[in-house]
Structure formats: C-alpha cells, structure tokens
Scaffold this active site. Sequence first.
Site, PDB file in Angstrom:
ATOM      1  N   SER A 134       1.179   3.477  -3.277  1.00 57.46           N
ATOM      2  CA  SER A 134       0.617   4.496  -4.170  1.00 57.46           C
ATOM      3  C   SER A 134      -0.740   4.992  -3.685  1.00 57.46           C
ATOM      4  O   SER A 134      -1.542   4.232  -3.147  1.00 57.46           O
ATOM      5  CB  SER A 134       0.431   3.920  -5.569  1.00 57.46           C
ATOM      6  OG  SER A 134       1.632   3.414  -6.051  1.00 57.46           O
ATOM      7  N   GLY A 187       0.841  -1.208   0.000  1.00 58.17           N
ATOM      8  CA  GLY A 187       0.000   0.000   0.000  1.00 58.17           C
ATOM      9  C   GLY A 187       0.865   1.241   0.000  1.00 58.17           C
ATOM     10  O   GLY A 187       0.947   1.935   1.017  1.00 58.17           O
ATOM     11  N   GLU A 241      12.633  -4.171  -4.521  1.00 57.83           N
ATOM     12  CA  GLU A 241      11.616  -4.327  -5.572  1.00 57.83           C
ATOM     13  C   GLU A 241      12.251  -4.135  -6.956  1.00 57.83           C
ATOM     14  O   GLU A 241      11.986  -4.885  -7.878  1.00 57.83           O
ATOM     15  CB  GLU A 241      10.484  -3.317  -5.355  1.00 57.83           C
ATOM     16  CG  GLU A 241       9.322  -3.510  -6.319  1.00 57.83           C
ATOM     17  CD  GLU A 241       8.139  -2.595  -6.015  1.00 57.83           C
ATOM     18  OE1 GLU A 241       8.285  -1.665  -5.208  1.00 57.83           O
ATOM     19  OE2 GLU A 241       7.069  -2.831  -6.603  1.00 57.83           O
TER      20      GLU A 241
HETATM   21  C1  LIG Z   1       0.552  -3.465 -12.836  1.00 56.93           C
HETATM   22  C2  LIG Z   1       0.772  -2.483 -11.735  1.00 56.93           C
HETATM   23  C3  LIG Z   1       0.830  -2.931 -10.437  1.00 56.93           C
HETATM   24  C4  LIG Z   1       1.017  -2.016  -9.394  1.00 56.93           C
HETATM   25  N1  LIG Z   1       1.027  -2.512  -8.122  1.00 56.93           N
HETATM   26  C5  LIG Z   1       1.164  -1.639  -7.090  1.00 56.93           C
HETATM   27  C6  LIG Z   1       1.108  -2.108  -5.744  1.00 56.93           C
HETATM   28  O1  LIG Z   1       0.943  -3.309  -5.490  1.00 56.93           O
HETATM   29  N2  LIG Z   1       1.225  -1.213  -4.749  1.00 56.93           N
HETATM   30  C7  LIG Z   1       1.416   0.118  -4.980  1.00 56.93           C
HETATM   31  O2  LIG Z   1       1.553   0.863  -4.010  1.00 56.93           O
HETATM   32  N3  LIG Z   1       1.452   0.610  -6.245  1.00 56.93           N
HETATM   33  C8  LIG Z   1       1.326  -0.235  -7.306  1.00 56.93           C
HETATM   34  N4  LIG Z   1       1.345   0.247  -8.596  1.00 56.93           N
HETATM   35  C9  LIG Z   1       1.433   1.713  -8.798  1.00 56.93           C
HETATM   36  C10 LIG Z   1       2.733   2.185  -9.432  1.00 56.93           C
HETATM   37  O3  LIG Z   1       3.784   2.111  -8.514  1.00 56.93           O
HETATM   38  C11 LIG Z   1       2.475   3.642  -9.911  1.00 56.93           C
HETATM   39  O4  LIG Z   1       1.505   3.575 -10.938  1.00 56.93           O
HETATM   40  C12 LIG Z   1       3.727   4.305 -10.424  1.00 56.93           C
HETATM   41  O5  LIG Z   1       4.618   4.554  -9.364  1.00 56.93           O
HETATM   42  C13 LIG Z   1       3.431   5.619 -11.181  1.00 56.93           C
HETATM   43  O6  LIG Z   1       2.684   6.500 -10.403  1.00 56.93           O
HETATM   44  P1  LIG Z   1       1.339   7.186 -10.966  1.00 56.93           P
HETATM   45  O7  LIG Z   1       0.487   6.088 -11.553  1.00 56.93           O
HETATM   46  O8  LIG Z   1       0.759   8.029  -9.871  1.00 56.93           O
HETATM   47  O9  LIG Z   1       1.801   8.121 -12.177  1.00 56.93           O
HETATM   48  P2  LIG Z   1       2.311   9.632 -12.085  1.00 56.93           P
HETATM   49  O10 LIG Z   1       3.281   9.765 -10.982  1.00 56.93           O
HETATM   50  O11 LIG Z   1       1.103  10.527 -12.094  1.00 56.93           O
HETATM   51  O12 LIG Z   1       3.088   9.775 -13.449  1.00 56.93           O
HETATM   52  C14 LIG Z   1       2.452  10.079 -14.690  1.00 56.93           C
HETATM   53  C15 LIG Z   1       3.567  10.237 -15.735  1.00 56.93           C
HETATM   54  O13 LIG Z   1       4.418  11.364 -15.401  1.00 56.93           O
HETATM   55  C16 LIG Z   1       5.778  10.945 -15.320  1.00 56.93           C
HETATM   56  N5  LIG Z   1       6.478  11.659 -14.247  1.00 56.93           N
HETATM   57  C17 LIG Z   1       6.022  11.905 -12.997  1.00 56.93           C
HETATM   58  N6  LIG Z   1       6.963  12.564 -12.287  1.00 56.93           N
HETATM   59  C18 LIG Z   1       8.043  12.717 -13.095  1.00 56.93           C
HETATM   60  C19 LIG Z   1       9.339  13.306 -12.925  1.00 56.93           C
HETATM   61  N7  LIG Z   1       9.731  13.854 -11.774  1.00 56.93           N
HETATM   62  N8  LIG Z   1      10.194  13.274 -13.992  1.00 56.93           N
HETATM   63  C20 LIG Z   1       9.830  12.717 -15.177  1.00 56.93           C
HETATM   64  N9  LIG Z   1       8.611  12.146 -15.388  1.00 56.93           N
HETATM   65  C21 LIG Z   1       7.729  12.142 -14.361  1.00 56.93           C
HETATM   66  C22 LIG Z   1       5.697   9.459 -14.987  1.00 56.93           C
HETATM   67  O14 LIG Z   1       6.873   8.772 -15.357  1.00 56.93           O
HETATM   68  C23 LIG Z   1       4.492   9.029 -15.828  1.00 56.93           C
HETATM   69  O15 LIG Z   1       4.854   8.798 -17.159  1.00 56.93           O
HETATM   70  C24 LIG Z   1       1.164  -0.624  -9.656  1.00 56.93           C
HETATM   71  C25 LIG Z   1       1.111  -0.162 -10.972  1.00 56.93           C
HETATM   72  C26 LIG Z   1       0.905  -1.073 -12.008  1.00 56.93           C
HETATM   73  C27 LIG Z   1       0.848  -0.535 -13.409  1.00 56.93           C
END
Ligand SMILES: Cc1cc2nc3c(=O)[nH]c(=O)nc-3n(C[C@H](O)[C@H](O)[C@H](O)COP(=O)(O)OP(=O)(O)OC[C@H]3O[C@@H](n4cnc5c(N)ncnc54)[C@H](O)[C@@H]3O)c2cc1C
Length: 387
Positions: free
Chosen positions: A131, A129, A249
């Site tokens: 994100s 937990g 991870e």
């Molecule tokens: C299959 C899958 C399983 C997952 N399982 C888990 C889980 O079990 N537990 C959990 O906690 N999370 C989980 N996640 C979440 C995952 O860790 C997040 O989706 C990921 O960290 C991206 O965050 P976000 O979706 O909020 O995107 P955002 O942070 O909103 O990013 C959107 C875009 O902007 C870009 N971006 C953002 N900031 C920057 C920066 N500083 N420089 C350059 N580019 C940037 C990102 O690279 C991306 O392309 C999972 C995700 C997937 C797809």
Amino acid sequence: MDLAFTQDEEDFRRRLRAWLADTLPKLPDRPHPADWPGRRAYDCGWQRMLHDAGYAGLHWPEDAGGQGATPTQHLIFLEETERAGAPYVGAGFVGLLHAGPTIAAEGTPEQRARWLPPILRGDEVWCQGFSEPDAGSDLASLRTRAVRDGDAYVVSGSKIWTSHAEIADWCELLVRTAPVNADTPKHRGISWLAMPMDAPGVTVRPLRTLAGTAEFAEVFLDEVRVPVTHRVGEENDGWRVTMVTLSFERGTAFVGEVVACRRVLEALARTAKANGRWDDAVLRRRLGRLAAECAALWRLTQWNVSEAQRTGGVPGVGGSVFKLRFSQVRQELYDAAAEVLGADALDAGQEWVADRLSSLSYTIAAGTSQIQRNIVAERILGLPKGR
Ligand SMILES: Cc1cc2nc3c(=O)[nH]c(=O)nc-3n(C[C@H](O)[C@H](O)[C@H](O)COP(=O)(O)OP(=O)(O)OC[C@H]3O[C@@H](n4cnc5c(N)ncnc54)[C@H](O)[C@@H]3O)c2cc1C
C-alpha cells in the site's frame, strides 16, 4: 470433499497433542503488546521450536522445505494449537503465510534456498510493502519507482500501513519498473522485489493505532539499491506475482484465527453464565448464531484449503468469500463481547479490549469488504465490471 479423518491423520493429531502438552508449560509469558522487539523474539522462538519438532511449514511443499502435509493435517495443526492455547504466528505472519508461499511458488531455486529456510526457522521476519498513499484498493496505481542501474534497482517512493516494518528484516515490495502510458497500462509495469529493511535509504516511521500500539508504519525509500537478483518473477510481471501473494493472504492466512473465534465464543459463554447475562434469551440467541457462523466459516476454510490443494497449491478467489465473511463475523463477535462484559468493556487493561479495537480493522486490512464484494461479483458470479 471428504471430511473424515484417516488413521494417519488421527495419529498426527495424537502426536501433536502430546508434543503441545509437553512443550507449552515451558513457554515464558508473552510480552506486552507494545513491546515489539520482545514480541519478535517470542514469536521467532516459538517458530524455532515448531521447526525443531518438525512442524514448520506444514502446508508448504516439501521441495520448498515444508512438510508436504495434507490440507487436513494442516487444519488439524491449527485446531490443536488453538485448542491448547499455543502462540499464534505473530511476527511470522507475512513470511510464513504469504511472502514465503509466493517465493515457493514463483521464486528461482536460488531465491528459494536464500529466503525460505530462515523463514521456517524463525530467523528472519518479513513485512509487506504494497500500500501507498493513494494506492490501497487501487493497488496498481502505486508510484514507488525502481530504475535499473547495472545489477541493481534504485528505488524511491513511500509505503504506508506496513505491519511489523520496525522489526522486519525483509519487505515484499511492489515497485513501478515501467512508466504508465498508452502501451503500458498500470498493471503491466510493476515488479515484485525482496528488499532488505536495513538497506541505506530505508526510513521507518511508526504509526499508532486505535488500540494504542504502533503495529504498523510508514516506510520511506530514498534511492535504495536492491539487487536485480532480488526480483521474484519477470520485470514488469509483478502484478501476476502479486495476485499469487494476495490469494494466499485472503485464502489461507487468516485461517488460524477462525479457530480462535470459537475459543473467544466459549470464553464469552462462560463469562455470561458467571455474571448473569446468560439469562438474557436475546443474547443467548446472538451467541448461538455466532457459533453457527464460526462453524460455517470452518467448513468454508476446509473447502478452500482442499480446493487450493486440488488446483496446485495456490488458493483461488474463494478466499475473497472467506475474507469477507470472516472479517465481519470477527467484528460481530467482539460487539457481542461488549454486551456480555458490560462496564468491564471499558477496562483498557484487558487484552480482549485491544482485540475488539483491532477487530475493527479487519474489514480494511488485506483488501476492504467492498473490494472483496467486487471480486466475488465479477470473478465468481460473472457480473459486469463496475468500472
Ligand atoms: C490493520 C491493517 C494492517 C495493514 N497492513 C498492511 C501491510 O502490512 N502492508 C500493506 O501494504 N498494507 C497494509 N494495510 C493496508 C490495506 O491493505 C489498505 O488499507 C486497504 O487495501 C485499503 O486501501 P486504502 O486504505 O488506500 O483505502 P481506499 O482504497 O482509499 O478505500 C477507501 C474506501 O473506498 C472503497 N473503495 C475503493 N475503491 C473501491 C471500488 N472500486 N469499489 C467499491 N469501493 C471502493 C474502499 O472499500 C474503502 O471503503 C493494512 C491495513 C490495516 C487496516
């Protein structure tokens, strides 16, 4: 790095190969991808078999209940289990590959004794937990708060993309224990908790993925009481503990899947020979380049694992180099698969179609490729921070 195998390591490989040959034919069929309770039972059953045969937690230290095997033995284990077509870690992913190793590295003796043995035996499943809506890449912006009330934290907020939340017993949970202000920057006020998923106030709402299955979920937390003794690390020092979790991870958790990529490549070459696509020299070159990429990833894996051992067991930022390239190669591999299979690529009943769709998420899960590039730029190449 010495890549030659010792006599002990060769003996280990022989014993493991014989055990796999004896054990795998007795396994039942794997349940359908949409049957999560069935998958949990299957994955935990396999973990129990590994445990009873002395192969659980090979890469964990002995004082954490692991086998204290050498990094090379761990890699041999991954190679041999993949070669034999043994089940992958599945529902045990978070517990075995990053929550457990974090507790082993940062937990108290009581915490290790409570949580590590059930992970190794396949009795308890963990989820992650971290994100939240608006706090993915910028994880330290998380808003789920935990207010101290006697010997418990009262936790309220929500999490998103929590893989395996529906079938998990425990959650490695990041919470805000100090408000953000001039004295406390956002990274400083976070704590790492182990939260029971059956606690009153926890609601799990599954999310459906592109592949049609609900492998992750939203998790809502409404005044959930978590004992203070369930905090790993000091209060407000959770960011440091989180970096340990993320380094496991990104550094070692996906290693087994690199070997799986080689198996997919071999299957693709066989299919191409059978359906005539092998005559296409451009396609053959593409598969050859992917074979070279997989071999390079395996070498990088060996380097990362031996580096982690040399520096005390916690993988370093080299994991970001691996995660970046691995997630891209996996997507390229399944793109090539679509070319080899032609019209069969549209047959949703085939398991590899689900694998192809899920490969698209690998450049997002566990930190996006852009974030891995930032880490490589700032922490390995020493370039200035973007912002
Ligand atoms: C299959 C899958 C399983 C997952 N399982 C888990 C889980 O079990 N537990 C959990 O906690 N999370 C989980 N996640 C979440 C995952 O860790 C997040 O989706 C990921 O960290 C991206 O965050 P976000 O979706 O909020 O995107 P955002 O942070 O909103 O990013 C959107 C875009 O902007 C870009 N971006 C953002 N900031 C920057 C920066 N500083 N420089 C350059 N580019 C940037 C990102 O690279 C991306 O392309 C999972 C995700 C997937 C797809």
